[in-house]
Design a protein around this motif. Structure first.
Motif, short mmCIF file in Angstrom:
data_model
loop_
_atom_site.label_atom_id
_atom_site.label_comp_id
_atom_site.label_asym_id
_atom_site.label_seq_id
_atom_site.Cartn_x
_atom_site.Cartn_y
_atom_site.Cartn_z
N LYS A 145 0.85 -1.20 0.00
CA LYS A 145 0.00 0.00 0.00
C LYS A 145 0.88 1.25 0.00
O LYS A 145 1.86 1.32 0.73
N ILE A 415 -4.30 -5.24 -5.10
CA ILE A 415 -4.20 -5.47 -3.65
C ILE A 415 -3.46 -4.34 -2.94
O ILE A 415 -3.53 -4.21 -1.74
N ASN A 417 -2.81 -0.32 -4.11
CA ASN A 417 -3.59 0.93 -4.16
C ASN A 417 -4.86 0.81 -4.98
O ASN A 417 -5.66 1.74 -5.03
N GLY A 418 -5.02 -0.31 -5.70
CA GLY A 418 -6.11 -0.40 -6.66
C GLY A 418 -5.69 0.28 -7.97
O GLY A 418 -4.66 0.96 -8.01
N GLU A 466 -12.91 -6.21 -6.66
CA GLU A 466 -14.20 -5.52 -6.64
C GLU A 466 -14.06 -4.17 -7.34
O GLU A 466 -12.98 -3.59 -7.36
N GLU A 468 -15.01 -0.35 -7.19
CA GLU A 468 -15.57 0.63 -6.25
C GLU A 468 -16.36 1.70 -7.02
O GLU A 468 -16.35 1.72 -8.25
N LYS A 474 -10.23 -2.94 -7.02
CA LYS A 474 -9.52 -3.09 -5.74
C LYS A 474 -9.81 -4.46 -5.12
O LYS A 474 -10.91 -4.99 -5.26
N VAL A 475 -8.81 -5.03 -4.45
CA VAL A 475 -9.04 -6.25 -3.67
C VAL A 475 -9.20 -5.82 -2.21
O VAL A 475 -8.30 -5.18 -1.65
N ASN A 476 -10.33 -6.17 -1.61
CA ASN A 476 -10.54 -5.77 -0.21
C ASN A 476 -10.44 -6.94 0.75
O ASN A 476 -10.47 -6.77 1.95
N ASN A 477 -10.30 -8.14 0.19
CA ASN A 477 -10.27 -9.32 1.03
C ASN A 477 -8.82 -9.65 1.42
O ASN A 477 -7.97 -9.89 0.57
N ARG A 478 -8.54 -9.65 2.72
CA ARG A 478 -7.15 -9.84 3.17
C ARG A 478 -6.60 -11.21 2.80
O ARG A 478 -5.43 -11.37 2.48
#
Length: 823
Positions: A145, A415, A417-418, A466, A468, A474-478
């Motif tokens: 990130k 995963i 910054n998108g 996903e 936004e 963006k990947v929001n799943n850890r």
């Protein structure tokens, strides 16, 4: 502001203080870099290429920070990419010498698979000024990130050993990384360093992007250092008339001993890790006095041992090192005096690279000995001599449209910054690999990230990314992010298992496919030790030392090498000299005189305008042997193609064997050769169709697809130390392959598996050229009474692969030879 003249003076003074004088190519590179240009530096190893680029990077910092001695501006300023971790230490030492001697406060750090977690955490807080890293670790940084802040002031990126990355998926990964860095840092300068390859101009285009502004503002700098390379063949005092593979190598062991004794340090290069293990063992067995003075080095031995060996070569405390290509690249070993190449290196570039390891100083002569593993390999030795004179080097063909690498890269960006698709599409279109990607294909890839493919939509695990509200992907799943980070990379081999003593000491890694054949109590030799196999537990092979002798040596899948197109051409030209006047022959060709005489007695030695086919019968059946001299991959394809076409004329089954010189069809009934010639079966018409039918190309594409599925992230290979067994990986990727074949044949990854099979594995282009060449030659079919010297290596190669009866292979071959010599 320090002006350019003053900057050059700083550099010149430093060189003078070391009693050195900068080479013209080093000065040219400094100048071009300081003018803000990008470029490709073509320089051999050991020529001072590292200083050609570290210097201008540091001088550029001095120029922009006049108060550099007192005030230090922290943050990443330059990245140096190396394909091999083994080289990092040395590059770091060169950089530190320059930064310290010039009075800057710049820090130098390494980030690779060997970097400790502690050091990584420190780098996260504060990046070093100069970072040395690998293509994979660069991608891992892009998966962090806020990576844009890390790179925003980066002024330079240097890709070392670019010729090694070109024509591989790691090279594609590098192209993508560069396209992102160009967008993040407007003032970044991109430089590549490459040894000589046939297509240098194209190499620069791939590095900088075919349509980028960087290419317009770039230079090609060649270090024209005339290096004298001397090749000496070790010619056996007595040679068998019927040479067979893999046998003569060790017979010449005693001829190598004086070479080792007369040099300060000798590197013995083998083509495979298993050959490396065998030679190391046999040398110690026959010459126990070398204990402690010789070592072994290959990519599967643990890091501590490798580093110890590299340092021992540097300080000159080792007499000899038996190694594989793990020591091919850039490691700067000044004390190495002599290099011995065991067996044909299969490519000119590789041979020159290895030769350059000796006399590793500008202007010093490089001496390389060639030791054949069977007599006919002396033709290869002779061809290499010619290649060295002509400086004939291979091209490296870049990949196009590797969608698996692109999907991995897009997930990496998602995963951290998108990403916004229109921005990234614009960036990747500027790379060489993806210049032709269409809007439609791009849309398919984006859908794939968000929904999985058409036929997998109902499975959630394939939905990774996903979208936004503002259109950011963006990947929001850890969990997804964590799994992805573990799997970044494009090198997919057979699953590697670590080898440990039962009590816990780590020895190295071997491939699952070798271990799967072991039963408890089996003894095998690895890393120079005899080890008894106990069990496999959680991706670890447990072993203990054993005093038993053994002939089992691990084989690695990377061991299959083929002649390059360049090398095959030189080999054919060399072979044709066998029919010329002795004064036009090399001493290697002259030493094979008795073999050629015997070959002419049974058959012929072909001329340039002839293509030889031999047929004869033995107790094994009817042998039909073809000699295109094109390298084993082309022969594999040509043999299958011809086999398929013959079976259309009359139903027949046969087994195929091939080596670098030709291929054999063995059957229990005779093939009507006249019919083969009359029907022009060597035609290139319908070649692709026939190939697909003949080769079970679906099976080959299936194997390729396994790698594609792993790289694109469809199949997860497991967490460290909890890896997923190869057979599960196989079945997972096979299920996907079958689903796509039946329900979604337009799936880009499915199609890629076939493209790669034909272009990269079967070398379809070379096969076509070979068939076109045969069409211009006169086909000479010889019905022989018995085995010929040319066919002998092929037949014995097949015997060594088949499970032989209890009589040992060597004994059977001795008997065969005795019978042949009597006739």
């Amino acid at each position: 502001m320090t002006n350019r003249e003053q900057l050059y003076e700083i550099a010149d003074n430093w060189f003078a203080a070391q009693d050195w004088k900068p080479f013209p190519f080093q000065k040219q590179t400094w100048k071009a870099f300081l003018q803000g240009k990008h470029g490709l530096l073509n320089a051999p190893t050991g020529s001072g290429k590292t200083y050609a680029l570290w210097f201008p990077i540091v001088l550029n910092y001095i120029k922009n920070n006049p108060e550099y001695r007192t005030k230090h501006k922290k943050g990443l300023k330059a990245i140096w990419i190396t394909p091999l971790r083994a080289l990092s230490q040395e590059i770091k030492q060169s950089a530190e010498r320059v930064t310290a001697d010039l009075g800057t406060q710049m820090t130098v750090g390494i980030r690779s698979g060997d970097t400790s977690t502690k050091e990584r955490a420190q780098q996260k807080k504060q990046m070093p000024d100069l970072l040395i890293t690998t293509p994979e670790s660069l991608q891992l940084l892009l998966a962090t990130k806020g990576y844009d802040k890390i790179f925003k002031d980066c002024a330079a990126i240097v890709v070392d050993e670019w010729h090694e990355l070109l024509g591989t998926k790691r090279g594609v990964q590098m192209e993508l990384g560069l396209s992102r860095l160009r967008a993040l840092s407007k003032k970044i300068r991109i430089w590549g360093i490459s040894a000589t390859i046939g297509n240098l101009e194209e190499a620069r285009e791939v590095l900088l992007g075919p349509t980028s502004q960087a290419l317009e503002n770039s230079v090609m700098i060649k270090a024209n250092l005339k290096k004298k390379i001397t090749v000496k063949s070790i010619i056996p005092k007595e040679m068998e008339t019927f040479p067979w593979r893999g046998h003569l190598g060790l017979r010449l062991l005693e001829d190598v001993v004086p070479v080792i004794n007369n040099s300060k340090t000798t590197l013995l290069f083998t083509n495979t890790r298993s050959q490396c293990e065998i030679w190391f063992q046999k040398l110690l067995e026959k010459h126990p006095e070398y204990a402690g003075e010789i070592a072994m080095h290959h990519g599967s031995i643990n890091k501590e041992t490798r580093v110890w060996v590299e340092n021992a070569i540097r300080d000159g405390s080792l007499k000899a090192v038996v190694c594989t290509s793990s020591l091919d690249l850039g490691v700067d070993f000044a004390p190495v005096e002599t290099v011995v190449q065991i067996g044909g290196p299969k490519g000119v570039a590789r041979f020159l690279q290895r030769a350059g390891r000796s006399g590793h100083r500008p202007g010093k002569e490089s001496l390389i000995y060639f030791l054949p593993t069977h007599a006919i390999e002396l033709i290869e030795a002779s061809a290499l001599q010619r290649a060295v004179q002509q400086r004939a080097v291979e091209d490296r063909m870049p990949y196009l449209n590797s969608f698996d690498v692109l999907l991995q890269y897009l997930t990496t960006l998602a995963i951290s910054n998108g990403f916004y698709p229109h921005e990234i599409f614009h960036e990747i279109k500027q790379t060489f690999c993806y210049q032709a990607v269409t809007e439609e294909q791009w849309q398919w890839l984006l859908n794939f990230l968000v929904m999985g493919s058409q036929s997998l939509q109902s499975y959630d695990e394939y939905k990774k990314v996903e979208i936004e509200e503002d259109g950011l992907f963006k990947v929001n799943n850890r969990g997804i992010a964590m799994r992805h980070r573990f799997q970044i990379g494009t090198i997919v081999g057979d699953a590697n298992l670590t080898v440990r003593y039962q009590k816990g000491g780590y020895i190295g890694s071997i491939e699952e496919y070798f271990v799967s054949k072991l039963t408890r109590g089996d003894v095998f030799t690895f890393a120079g030790r005899n080890l008894e196999f106990i069990r496999i537990k959680e991706m670890q092979v447990h072993v203990k030392n054993s005093s038993k002798k053994t002939s089992k040596v691990p084989a690695w899948a990377g061991g299959r090498m083929t002649l390059s197109a360049q090398m095959s051409k030189l080999l054919r030209e060399e072979l044709y000299t066998a029919n010329q006047d002795r004064k036009h022959q090399s001493k290697e060709i002259r030493s094979l005189d008795h073999i050629f005489k015997r070959q002419r007695r049974e058959s012929i030695v072909p001329n340039p305008d002839e293509f030889l086919i031999e047929t004869f019968k033995t107790r094994d059946g009817y042998h039909h042997i073809f000699y295109p001299f094109e390298g084993r991959f082309v022969h594999e394809a040509m043999g299958s193609l011809l086999g398929y076409r013959i079976s259309l004329l009359s139903p027949i089954t046969f087994s195929l064997a091939f080596n670098d010189y030709g291929f054999e069809m063995l059957s229990d009934k005779e093939i009507d050769m006249q019919q083969v010639l009359d029907n022009n079966l060597f035609t290139t018409d319908y070649m692709l169709d026939d190939l697909q039918k003949s080769l079970n190309s679906t099976e080959m594409a299936r194997r390729k697809f396994r790698d594609i599925a792993v790289i694109s992230g469809m199949v997860f290979t497991g967490y460290p130390n909890k890896g997923i067994k190869m057979k599960h990986l196989q079945s997972n990727s096979q299920l996907l392959f079958d689903v796509f074949r039946d329900y979604e044949a337009d799936n880009l990854l499915f199609q890629q598996a076939f493209t790669e099979t034909f272009e990269h594995q079967l070398e379809e282009g070379r096969l076509r050229l070979a068939l076109e060449r045969i069409a211009t030659q006169t086909i000479v079919w010889k019905a022989c009474d018995q085995v010929t010297p040319f066919s002998f290596p092929l037949i014995t190669d097949r015997l060594s692969r088949e499970k032989l009866s209890s009589e040992k292979l060597a004994d059977r071959i001795k008997r065969m030879t005795a019978i042949l010599m009597k006739k």
